[in-house]
Structures are given as C-alpha cells and as structure tokens.
Design an enzyme around this catalytic site. Structure first.
Site, mmCIF file in Angstrom:
data_model
loop_
_atom_site.group_PDB
_atom_site.id
_atom_site.type_symbol
_atom_site.label_atom_id
_atom_site.label_comp_id
_atom_site.label_asym_id
_atom_site.label_seq_id
_atom_site.Cartn_x
_atom_site.Cartn_y
_atom_site.Cartn_z
ATOM 1 N N GLU A 1 0.863 -1.185 0.000
ATOM 2 C CA GLU A 1 0.000 0.000 0.000
ATOM 3 C C GLU A 1 0.899 1.234 0.000
ATOM 4 O O GLU A 1 1.773 1.359 0.854
ATOM 5 C CB GLU A 1 -0.916 -0.013 1.226
ATOM 6 C CG GLU A 1 -1.719 1.254 1.431
ATOM 7 C CD GLU A 1 -2.587 1.642 0.232
ATOM 8 O OE1 GLU A 1 -3.400 0.825 -0.222
ATOM 9 O OE2 GLU A 1 -2.421 2.784 -0.268
ATOM 10 N N CYS B 1 -12.528 3.974 0.817
ATOM 11 C CA CYS B 1 -13.704 3.915 1.693
ATOM 12 C C CYS B 1 -13.389 4.394 3.104
ATOM 13 O O CYS B 1 -14.079 5.249 3.648
ATOM 14 C CB CYS B 1 -14.266 2.498 1.726
ATOM 15 S SG CYS B 1 -15.623 2.332 2.886
ATOM 16 N N CYS C 1 -16.384 6.640 1.955
ATOM 17 C CA CYS C 1 -17.628 6.317 2.684
ATOM 18 C C CYS C 1 -17.616 6.690 4.169
ATOM 19 O O CYS C 1 -18.560 7.311 4.656
ATOM 20 C CB CYS C 1 -17.915 4.818 2.608
ATOM 21 S SG CYS C 1 -17.382 3.999 1.123
ATOM 22 N N LYS D 1 -17.000 10.450 5.003
ATOM 23 C CA LYS D 1 -18.182 11.125 4.418
ATOM 24 C C LYS D 1 -19.401 10.965 5.322
ATOM 25 O O LYS D 1 -20.097 11.920 5.627
ATOM 26 C CB LYS D 1 -18.424 10.541 3.029
ATOM 27 C CG LYS D 1 -19.592 11.093 2.231
ATOM 28 C CD LYS D 1 -20.926 10.463 2.464
ATOM 29 C CE LYS D 1 -20.990 8.973 2.410
ATOM 30 N NZ LYS D 1 -20.885 8.387 1.092
ATOM 31 N N TYR E 1 -23.164 10.725 -7.174
ATOM 32 C CA TYR E 1 -23.168 10.430 -5.739
ATOM 33 C C TYR E 1 -22.428 11.511 -4.932
ATOM 34 O O TYR E 1 -22.954 12.053 -3.976
ATOM 35 C CB TYR E 1 -22.398 9.127 -5.479
ATOM 36 C CG TYR E 1 -23.121 7.834 -5.711
ATOM 37 C CD1 TYR E 1 -23.659 7.126 -4.647
ATOM 38 C CD2 TYR E 1 -23.204 7.276 -6.975
ATOM 39 C CE1 TYR E 1 -24.268 5.898 -4.826
ATOM 40 C CE2 TYR E 1 -23.815 6.048 -7.177
ATOM 41 C CZ TYR E 1 -24.346 5.362 -6.099
ATOM 42 O OH TYR E 1 -24.952 4.154 -6.292
ATOM 43 N N ILE E 2 -21.163 11.738 -5.319
ATOM 44 C CA ILE E 2 -20.318 12.583 -4.470
ATOM 45 C C ILE E 2 -20.816 14.029 -4.472
ATOM 46 O O ILE E 2 -20.857 14.688 -3.434
ATOM 47 C CB ILE E 2 -18.839 12.485 -4.922
ATOM 48 C CG1 ILE E 2 -18.349 11.046 -4.724
ATOM 49 C CG2 ILE E 2 -17.966 13.471 -4.166
ATOM 50 C CD1 ILE E 2 -16.900 10.792 -5.122
ATOM 51 N N GLU F 1 -24.008 14.305 -2.337
ATOM 52 C CA GLU F 1 -23.722 14.076 -0.914
ATOM 53 C C GLU F 1 -23.001 15.279 -0.300
ATOM 54 O O GLU F 1 -23.360 15.744 0.784
ATOM 55 C CB GLU F 1 -22.871 12.807 -0.747
ATOM 56 C CG GLU F 1 -23.666 11.544 -1.047
ATOM 57 C CD GLU F 1 -22.903 10.243 -0.832
ATOM 58 O OE1 GLU F 1 -23.545 9.191 -0.770
ATOM 59 O OE2 GLU F 1 -21.652 10.269 -0.729
ATOM 60 N N HIS G 1 -46.491 0.151 12.577
ATOM 61 C CA HIS G 1 -47.113 1.458 12.661
ATOM 62 C C HIS G 1 -46.728 2.174 13.943
ATOM 63 O O HIS G 1 -46.629 1.526 14.980
ATOM 64 C CB HIS G 1 -48.637 1.261 12.614
ATOM 65 C CG HIS G 1 -49.382 2.547 12.538
ATOM 66 N ND1 HIS G 1 -49.381 3.335 11.407
ATOM 67 C CD2 HIS G 1 -50.147 3.180 13.455
ATOM 68 C CE1 HIS G 1 -50.120 4.404 11.635
ATOM 69 N NE2 HIS G 1 -50.590 4.349 12.861
ATOM 70 N N GLU H 1 -43.855 1.612 6.608
ATOM 71 C CA GLU H 1 -45.102 0.848 6.422
ATOM 72 C C GLU H 1 -45.725 1.137 5.058
ATOM 73 O O GLU H 1 -46.484 0.327 4.531
ATOM 74 C CB GLU H 1 -46.096 1.122 7.552
ATOM 75 C CG GLU H 1 -46.656 2.523 7.594
ATOM 76 C CD GLU H 1 -47.588 2.746 8.790
ATOM 77 O OE1 GLU H 1 -48.602 2.043 8.888
ATOM 78 O OE2 GLU H 1 -47.275 3.621 9.630
HETATM 79 P P1 NDP Z 1 -20.476 9.652 -10.640
HETATM 80 O O1 NDP Z 1 -20.074 8.863 -11.809
HETATM 81 O O2 NDP Z 1 -21.540 9.160 -9.735
HETATM 82 O O3 NDP Z 1 -20.890 11.112 -11.115
HETATM 83 C C1 NDP Z 1 -20.045 11.900 -11.882
HETATM 84 C C2 NDP Z 1 -20.807 13.160 -12.254
HETATM 85 O O4 NDP Z 1 -19.945 14.057 -12.920
HETATM 86 C C3 NDP Z 1 -21.961 12.877 -13.185
HETATM 87 O O5 NDP Z 1 -23.021 13.717 -12.830
HETATM 88 C C4 NDP Z 1 -21.372 13.226 -14.554
HETATM 89 O O6 NDP Z 1 -22.332 13.669 -15.476
HETATM 90 C C5 NDP Z 1 -20.485 14.394 -14.186
HETATM 91 N N1 NDP Z 1 -19.364 14.561 -15.108
HETATM 92 C C6 NDP Z 1 -18.516 13.605 -15.554
HETATM 93 N N2 NDP Z 1 -17.584 14.133 -16.379
HETATM 94 C C7 NDP Z 1 -17.853 15.457 -16.448
HETATM 95 C C8 NDP Z 1 -17.246 16.527 -17.125
HETATM 96 N N3 NDP Z 1 -16.191 16.334 -17.900
HETATM 97 N N4 NDP Z 1 -17.784 17.757 -16.974
HETATM 98 C C9 NDP Z 1 -18.865 17.949 -16.176
HETATM 99 N N5 NDP Z 1 -19.469 16.974 -15.495
HETATM 100 C C10 NDP Z 1 -18.979 15.727 -15.627
HETATM 101 O O7 NDP Z 1 -19.124 9.914 -9.858
HETATM 102 P P2 NDP Z 1 -18.808 10.476 -8.416
HETATM 103 O O8 NDP Z 1 -17.522 11.194 -8.574
HETATM 104 O O9 NDP Z 1 -19.952 11.190 -7.824
HETATM 105 O O10 NDP Z 1 -18.609 9.142 -7.595
HETATM 106 C C11 NDP Z 1 -17.770 8.107 -8.088
HETATM 107 C C12 NDP Z 1 -18.298 6.761 -7.747
HETATM 108 O O11 NDP Z 1 -18.029 6.487 -6.379
HETATM 109 C C13 NDP Z 1 -19.809 6.621 -7.873
HETATM 110 O O12 NDP Z 1 -20.227 6.304 -9.167
HETATM 111 C C14 NDP Z 1 -20.095 5.513 -6.919
HETATM 112 O O13 NDP Z 1 -19.904 4.304 -7.606
HETATM 113 C C15 NDP Z 1 -19.055 5.688 -5.844
HETATM 114 N N6 NDP Z 1 -19.623 6.358 -4.656
HETATM 115 C C16 NDP Z 1 -20.578 5.715 -3.930
HETATM 116 C C17 NDP Z 1 -21.132 6.311 -2.824
HETATM 117 C C18 NDP Z 1 -22.190 5.608 -2.058
HETATM 118 O O14 NDP Z 1 -22.323 4.397 -2.183
HETATM 119 N N7 NDP Z 1 -22.995 6.307 -1.253
HETATM 120 C C19 NDP Z 1 -20.714 7.637 -2.378
HETATM 121 C C20 NDP Z 1 -19.727 8.227 -3.236
HETATM 122 C C21 NDP Z 1 -19.207 7.602 -4.313
HETATM 123 P P3 NDP Z 1 -23.211 12.653 -16.353
HETATM 124 O O15 NDP Z 1 -24.229 12.106 -15.427
HETATM 125 O O16 NDP Z 1 -23.789 13.530 -17.391
HETATM 126 O O17 NDP Z 1 -22.265 11.624 -16.883
#
Ligand code: NDP
Length: 461
Positions: free
Chosen positions: A35, A43, A48, A51, A180-181, A184, A438, A443
């Site tokens: 590592e 995570c 995760c 966060k 997601y990110i 959140e 309830h 529910e």
């Molecule tokens: P996501 O893939 O979820 O979202 C990326 C976002 O950025 C999308 O809205 C995408 O738009 C947009 N985007 C991508 N490229 C560009 C660009 N060049 N210009 C402008 N906008 C852009 O990625 P995240 O970074 O949010 O998270 C990464 C991954 O981590 C997630 O997919 C998930 O798998 C994991 N994760 C899970 C969590 C959980 O379980 N609670 C929490 C956080 C992360 P478009 O939709 O149009 O492609």
C-alpha cells in the site's frame, strides 16, 4: 517449496485488497500486500466512512430547528469545523490501525510501498527496489478523482479527497457534478451552513437513477437552499481577492470561496506496468476481468474500482472474498452483480435496489408502478416542509417486485432490508401480505395498493 516468495501478492490495501488478503491467508496462503498511501483505501480513509461522519455532523442543524416544534428551546448553536475534522481524523486513524491489526493477525505481510508489475510473477517495490516473486497477483488499486478536460484555473479546484481536510468551512462553495459525491457533499456543506451551488451538465442530477427519484431529490435539495444549475459546466475558475470567480459555459459568473469537482473517478492503473505484462483493459477503462475476477493474464486477478464494474465498497469486498475462495479456498465463486442495493447519503437520503421505471419497461412487457409521496410524521410538529417518496416497480406477469426506490430519512437502512426480500424474489402480493409496522414511514412499502401507472396490460389482454 516453490520458486515464489509468496503465494499471493496484493497491490492495494483498500476494502477489496484487504478482504482478499485476509481470506487467502486464512485458506493457508503466504500473502504480501503493498500500500503506497494509507491502509483502508478510499472507503475508510477518504470516502464512505469520513463522508458519513460529515453527513451526521451536517444533519444536526435541521434537528436543532425541528426541536422547537417539539417544545425545546435550543440556545444559539455554533459549529466548529476544526473540531469535526480532528475528531473525524482520530476515528479514521483508529480504523486504519484496526485494519493493520487484522492483517497482522492473519500473518499478512504489509509493505508500505508503491508496487509495480515487472512480469506476470514479479512485483517491484519502489520503496526499496526489492523484487517479490508471486504465484498469484491481485490488483486492487481502486480509483481516483477525475476532473475532466483542462480548463483555466483547474489547479484551484479540489476533489472530495481535499474536502476532508479543509482548514475551514467555506462560506460559499460551488460543486460541479450530479453524481453520488456531488449530491452528498452538497448536502453536507449546506447542512453545515455553507451556501451551495451545484452545477451539472445534464438535465437533472443523478443520471441513471429513477426519474421520479431524481425529481424528488432535486426539489428537496432546492428547498434546503441548494442552488442547482443544470445544463451548464464550469468553463473557467479565476482566483480573485475573496475567493474564486467561476465562469459557467453560458458565461454566467458565480462567486465562491471553494470550487470542488465531483465529476467521476477513474481506475488507478497508471504506471502499474499492465501493458508490459499484457493485462488488458475493458471498454470502461478498467481492468477487464471474467466472472472470477481473472484478467487476461491467467495468474493475475483484479477486484474493486480498478475493474470499473460496480464501484461500491461492499461489491469490492465481495469480489475480493470470492477471488480468495476461488483461488485459495478450492471453491470457485462468481459474484452476482445484479440487484445490488445502494444508498446515496444526500439530504434527504436515497435508497435504491433493482430497476428504474425506464429499465423495467425495457425488460418486461407488463410493468405496474406503485408510488407514494407523503409528509413524514416527524415533519408535522417540526413544521418542516419535506416529503418522503417511495416507489415499487412490479413485473406484471410474475408479480415480482423488480425495483424499489426510497427518498427519505433512513432510506439507506430501509433498502438493505428490502434488498433481502427482492433477492428472494418477493412478489407484490408478499409485500401486501406483510403486516405494517405502525407508525413508521416504512409501512408505506407494504400498504401501497393503487397502481400509479400500468404499462402493457391492454396490449397483453
Ligand atoms: P459519478 O459517476 O456518480 O458522477 C459523476 C458526475 O460528474 C456525473 O453527474 C457526470 O455527469 C459528471 N461529469 C462527468 N464528467 C464530467 C465533465 N467532464 N464535466 C462535467 N461533469 C462531468 O461519480 P462520483 O464522482 O460522484 O462518484 C464516483 C463513484 O463512487 C460513484 O459512481 C459511486 O460508484 C461511488 N460512490 C458511492 C457512494 C455511495 O455508495 N454512497 C458515495 C460516493 C461515491 P453525467 O451524469 O452527465 O455523466
């Protein structure tokens, strides 16, 4: 005796790598894990776990507000960001130590170094230059934030990695992304008192999620004061006296103290030596693997985000475990990537399993849709303007529930349990026959009787 130093060499001590190392060692393998950063991976160290701690912190502001309707007088509240970050860091350090202790307990040899492949059985440790010969190699290097194309001022932009270590809470933050990110962190910063602007290039946030869910969440986020600008991207970021002047693609200017991009993540494959060894990539840019996580090189495997299948911690853990059982436990195990429940820790929370309405209509000839939107009981005395949303999608031919979508408090907790029912093949009749608890929000999941919509019945009859 073999001509190998170890039976398994794992590159990357995140969720997938650590699980694989531990289980393989438990099956009797001699295991080494490398590592380069901190044990625990995305995570635990900068994903995760920290966060969720920030999410908890951010929700107190609404709790303090809501308390008044329940008779409480809450004195003026004050939030201290450095305290939160210090306490969060202490907890992350504790978890990292627990991960290291687990590896030690299983006699996994941990090396703090970047490791690169020299050939199919040789790994070089950059810290010492030492070469380690391994019978099997597992790549579990995860992913890293991706900021998209170069724009002016990109050097000022932070990712979620840096958001966990800010010196102070920004008064105004602009977040680009709609995944997601982005949602959140929009909720976290808004809850802690920042003015949040979210810029998303598409029509609505959370592409890929059910359209009703996207609509509902967007409204709720806007009600909490988050400004959502769609069909725009960040074109340039200029540093000015007090913060940043952010230019959007339609030339609109937004002033912010901090600019964060959450525009997706890319598999960590750069400089690993994959090409030299012949490990092939898949269409999504991750390492291509078969259902047992085996790459194009027979003794090299890959699990987790580096394979870009479903980038979620529990999936990486399951893949790592299945790999170890397959290769060292004599029990070939393929991971089932269908019906993976997921939660988005936005405010309010979102819990999802199975198909969206659009996907269900593509896959089934008859689809029944059940949905409900209601004011949660807690909001009544609190006087809070918020609604819960729930939706079930049912295959009209078999009556099986093929999708469940929840927006509201504790949606992540709820969807875990709904996930069991859906995996077992629960029908809508099973949901209906289950006695309600309830008074709860959950529910509603067993009391939805009226179809909101039914597709394909007329054609089938
Ligand atoms: P996501 O893939 O979820 O979202 C990326 C976002 O950025 C999308 O809205 C995408 O738009 C947009 N985007 C991508 N490229 C560009 C660009 N060049 N210009 C402008 N906008 C852009 O990625 P995240 O970074 O949010 O998270 C990464 C991954 O981590 C997630 O997919 C998930 O798998 C994991 N994760 C899970 C969590 C959980 O379980 N609670 C929490 C956080 C992360 P478009 O939709 O149009 O492609």
């Amino acid at each position: 005796m073999t001509d190998h130093d170890v039976d398994l060499f794992v590159i990357g001590a995140g969720s997938g790598g650590v699980r694989a190392a531990r289980i393989a060692a438990n099956h009797g393998a001699r295991v080494m894990i490398a590592e380069e950063f901190r044990v625990g991976g995305t995570c635990v160290i900068r994903g995760c776990v920290p966060k969720k701690l920030l999410v908890y912190a951010s929700r107190f502001s609404a709790e303090f507000e809501d308390a008044a309707g329940y008779g409480w007088t809450v004195p003026e509240t004050k939030f201290h960001w450095p305290t939160l970050i210090t306490n969060k860091d202490r907890e992350i350090a504790r978890l990292e130590a627990a991960y290291i202790a687990t590896l030690e307990r299983y006699k996994v040899d941990l090396v703090k170094s970047r490791a690169i492949l020299e050939d199919a059985h040789t790994v070089r440790l950059l810290s010492s230059g030492a070469r380690v010969r391994a019978e099997t190699i597992l790549i579990a290097t995860g992913g890293a934030p991706y900021h998209g194309a170069q724009i002016a001022g990109l050097e000022y932009v932070i990712s979620s990695n840096e958001a966990f270590h800010l010196k102070q809470l920004p008064k105004r933050i602009l977040i680009q992304g709609g995944g997601y990110i982005a949602v959140e962190f929009a909720g976290i910063f808004a809850g802690l008192g920042s003015q949040v602007t979210l810029v998303y290039r598409g029509d609505n946030i959370l592409r890929g999620f059910d359209d009703d869910v996207r609509e509902h969440l967007r409204k709720e986020m806007e009600q909490r004061g988050i400004k959502i600008i769609t069909r725009q991207t960040v074109a340039a970021v200029e540093k000015v006296d007090h913060g940043y002047d952010v230019e959007l693609s339609d030339n609109e200017q937004v002033m912010a103290d901090l600019v964060m991009f959450a525009t997706g993540r890319k598999p960590n494959i750069h400089g690993l030596g994959l090409e030299a060894v012949g490990v092939k990539l898949g269409v999504m840019g991750g390492i291509a693997v078969d259902e047992y996580s085996r790459t194009s090189v027979p003794n090299i495997y890959a699990v987790g985000d580096v394979t870009n299948r479903i980038n979620l911690t529990p999936v990486a853990i399951r893949e790592g475990h299945a790999f170890a059982d397959t290769v060292f436990g004599g029990k070939p195990t393929a991971v089932d990537h269908t019906n993976v429940p997921t939660a988005v820790f936005s405010e309010p929370e979102l819990g999802v399993i199975g198909l969206t309405e659009t996907q269900a209509r593509e896959q089934f000839s008859i689809v029944d849709v059940y949905k409900t939107s209601f004011r949660p009981m807690k909001a009544t005395l609190a006087g809070r303007n918020t609604r819960c949303f729930m939706k079930l999608l049912v295959d009209g031919k078999t009556d099986r529930v093929v999708g469940c979508h929840i927006v509201g408090a504790d949606a992540g907790e709820l969807i875990q349990i709904v996930g069991v029912a859906i995996r077992m093949g629960a029908t809508k009749a099973d949901f209906d026959a289950t006695m309600a608890v309830h008074p709860t929000a959950a529910e509603e999941l067993v009391t939805m009787r009226e179809k909101a919509m039914s597709y394909g019945r007329a054609a089938a009859e």
